[in-house]
Write an enzyme that holds these catalytic residues in place. Structure first.
Site, PDB file in Angstrom:
ATOM      1  N   GLU A  34       0.935  -0.941  -0.027  1.00  0.00           N
ATOM      2  CA  GLU A  34      -0.100  -0.146   0.548  1.00  0.00           C
ATOM      3  C   GLU A  34       1.249   1.239  -0.172  1.00  0.00           C
ATOM      4  OE1 GLU A  34      -2.326   3.229   0.447  1.00  0.00           O
ATOM      5  OE2 GLU A  34      -3.618   0.580  -0.260  1.00  0.00           O
ATOM      6  N   PRO A 178     -23.625  10.212  -6.411  1.00  0.00           N
ATOM      7  CA  PRO A 178     -23.637  10.012  -4.983  1.00  0.00           C
ATOM      8  C   PRO A 178     -23.072  11.259  -4.497  1.00  0.00           C
ATOM      9  CG  PRO A 178     -24.095   8.542  -5.529  1.00  0.00           C
ATOM     10  CD  PRO A 178     -23.731   9.453  -6.717  1.00  0.00           C
ATOM     11  N   LEU A 181     -23.436  15.232  -4.771  1.00  0.00           N
ATOM     12  CA  LEU A 181     -25.404  15.067  -3.769  1.00  0.00           C
ATOM     13  C   LEU A 181     -24.777  15.190  -2.490  1.00  0.00           C
ATOM     14  CD1 LEU A 181     -27.481  13.534  -5.814  1.00  0.00           C
ATOM     15  CD2 LEU A 181     -26.765  16.186  -5.590  1.00  0.00           C
ATOM     16  N   GLU A 198     -25.451  19.707 -13.191  1.00  0.00           N
ATOM     17  CA  GLU A 198     -25.275  18.730 -13.543  1.00  0.00           C
ATOM     18  C   GLU A 198     -25.388  18.230 -15.124  1.00  0.00           C
ATOM     19  OE1 GLU A 198     -25.056  14.071 -14.778  1.00  0.00           O
ATOM     20  OE2 GLU A 198     -24.599  14.978 -12.350  1.00  0.00           O
ATOM     21  N   HIS A 440     -43.743  -4.829  13.784  1.00  0.00           N
ATOM     22  CA  HIS A 440     -44.356  -3.146  13.992  1.00  0.00           C
ATOM     23  C   HIS A 440     -43.809  -3.042  14.645  1.00  0.00           C
ATOM     24  CE1 HIS A 440     -48.011  -0.414  13.207  1.00  0.00           C
ATOM     25  NE2 HIS A 440     -48.114  -0.704  15.005  1.00  0.00           N
TER      26      HIS A 440
END
Length: 461
Positions: A34, A178, A181, A198, A440
């Site tokens: 990495e 995504p 926004l 956009e 519920h």
């Protein structure tokens, strides 16, 4: 030939670290290389820290937008620096978590720039390491807007957007997917004036049209200014930030802002990755692979997974591709990723969750379609939480009742979508979904109700 490792993984993001750990679980000698921090962009600068910021935004909105109705009589005060600091703390904690997992499974790690110099050989700095198999999981980087290259201060990527020293008074965002926004929602909620541009005809263009329309209506009601069918033609830096010329259906607009965030797509991290003699096939700035054969490239010992192989650029897809790849290399499985059951999420408020075909795509594919839809305004749990915005929309094949797609917008959409991913994977029908007992009161009851509504059997609508 004796190799230093059985498998060498380049990249420590959601694909890389998952693949390395799975290889170690299968008793392989594995090295993960990495160049920055374990966890990659997602954990350190993307998925996780952005959600920490969005949690802050939701709290601000809950108090400022819902507070009086819920009985809150105080005045909220917010510390931008603390918000940013907490998001960095969350990322750091998870980064250390991956270090711990590597120790647990005995995954070796090495930090530095990797360069593949042979079918079985990788150079990391001044060191050379060999492996029987090499797995590329180097991810992607943001695509810049021509004529408006990133400078990290005024014209920024999502990485800088989550670590600004001070809150900007105004922000121009290019791209209404995504990423754009989510940052637009965060900054708008805490008081920044946000404008989004956009190029396509609607925001989150990959989502169902009804969801896209509902999200735009909600965000604009919250104060975001959104231009669709629009493009930026010129950007110049000013003493106060940037000035952009934008072509819109209503005519040309001049938009000025302190900061411009560009979120128009990504490119694979492949520059300098391969020596000239290692001719791995590249297609549109991404590595070309064979998903049906373990994500192998045109060189039999070299594989690639995750964002670097192209869309969909999602951390959960990268994770599963890596696991499938490793299991293929190790000879324990020939599993492949089911690309028809990939969940998509946008973590604004209301949030968006989806899987499978949109209504339009299902009709274009020749299906006779039946729609089941249940608005959260009829949900007792949503009413109790003062979170009645949005709906559950289910797309069924009318002939066989099979679930073709699910599209949710609402407070719990990104959590609820998992149930529908399972339902689609198991080829559930609307009758089966309707008869699954949901607790519920919950938001998830709306899934049962939506299935029933398609059949005309929903009790609460």
């Amino acid at each position: 030939m004796a190799y230093d490792y059985d498998i060498l993984v380049i990249g420590g993001g959601p694909a890389g670290y998952a693949g390395a750990i799975r290889a170690a679980q299968l008793k392989k000698r594995v090295l993960c290389v990495e160049r920055d921090k374990l966890g990659g962009v997602c954990l350190n600068w993307g998925c996780i820290p952005t959600k920490a910021l969005l949690s802050n935004a939701h709290l601000v909105e809950l108090i400022n937008g819902h507070g009086k109705r819920l009985g809150f009589t105080g005045q909220g005060a917010w510390d931008f620096g603390q918000m940013i600091g907490r998001s960095r703390q969350v990322a750091g904690q998870l980064n250390k978590g991956i270090e711990g997992l590597f120790k647990k499974y005995k995954v070796a790690s090495k930090f530095g720039e990797a360069r593949v110099i042979g079918p079985h050989e990788v150079q990391v700095g001044s060191d050379k390491v060999t492996a029987e198999s090499i797995v590329i999981a180097t991810g992607v980087h943001p695509r810049s807007l021509p004529g408006a290259e990133f400078d990290g201060k005024t014209i920024i990527t999502s990485k800088e957007a989550m670590s600004l020293e001070k809150q900007p008074k105004s922000m121009l965002i290019i791209g209404a997917g995504p990423i754009g926004l989510e940052f637009g929602y965060f900054y708008n909620t805490i008081g920044t004036k946000v404008t989004v541009v956009e190029m396509l005809d609607r925001i989150v263009p990959g989502e169902d049209e009804e969801v896209s329309q509902a999200l735009r209506k909600s965000l604009e009601a919250k104060g975001l200014k959104i231009f669709t069918n629009s493009k930026t033609t010129k950007v110049e830096k000013t003493a106060g930030g940037v000035k952009a010329e934008v072509e819109t259906p209503a005519g040309n607009q001049t938009i000025e802002a302190e900061v411009m965030l560009v979120a128009i797509g990504v490119l694979g991290n492949i520059d300098g990755l391969f020596a000239d003699n290692v001719k791995v096939e590249i297609f549109k700035n991404h590595i070309k692979v064979d998903p049906k054969n373990g994500y192998v490239t045109n060189i039999p010992s070299i594989y690639a997974v995750g964002d670097v192989i192209g869309p969909p650029w999602l951390a959960h897809v990268a994770h599963h591709e890596a696991v499938c790849c490793i299991e293929k290399i190790c000879g324990v499985s020939n599993r492949t990723v089911d690309y028809t059951t990939i969940p998509g999420c946008t973590y604004t408020e209301p949030g968006v969750g989806s899987v499978g075909m949109t209504e339009k795509a299902a009709r274009e594919a020749g299906h006779e379609v039946r729609i089941g839809k249940f608005p959260f305004q009829y949900s007792g749990r949503a009413l109790a939480a003062d979170e009645t915005e949005g709906f559950v929309k289910l797309v069924f094949d009318a002939k066989y009742g099979e679930l073709l797609g699910a599209h949710l917008i609402g407070a719990m959409a990104t959590e609820m979508i998992s149930e529908l991913v399972v339902a689609k994977k198991l080829e559930a029908t609307e009758e089966e979904i309707m008869h699954i007992m949901h607790p519920h009161p919950t938001f998830s009851e709306s899934i049962m109700e939506a299935a029933g509504q398609g059949l005309g059997e929903s009790v609460h609508i």
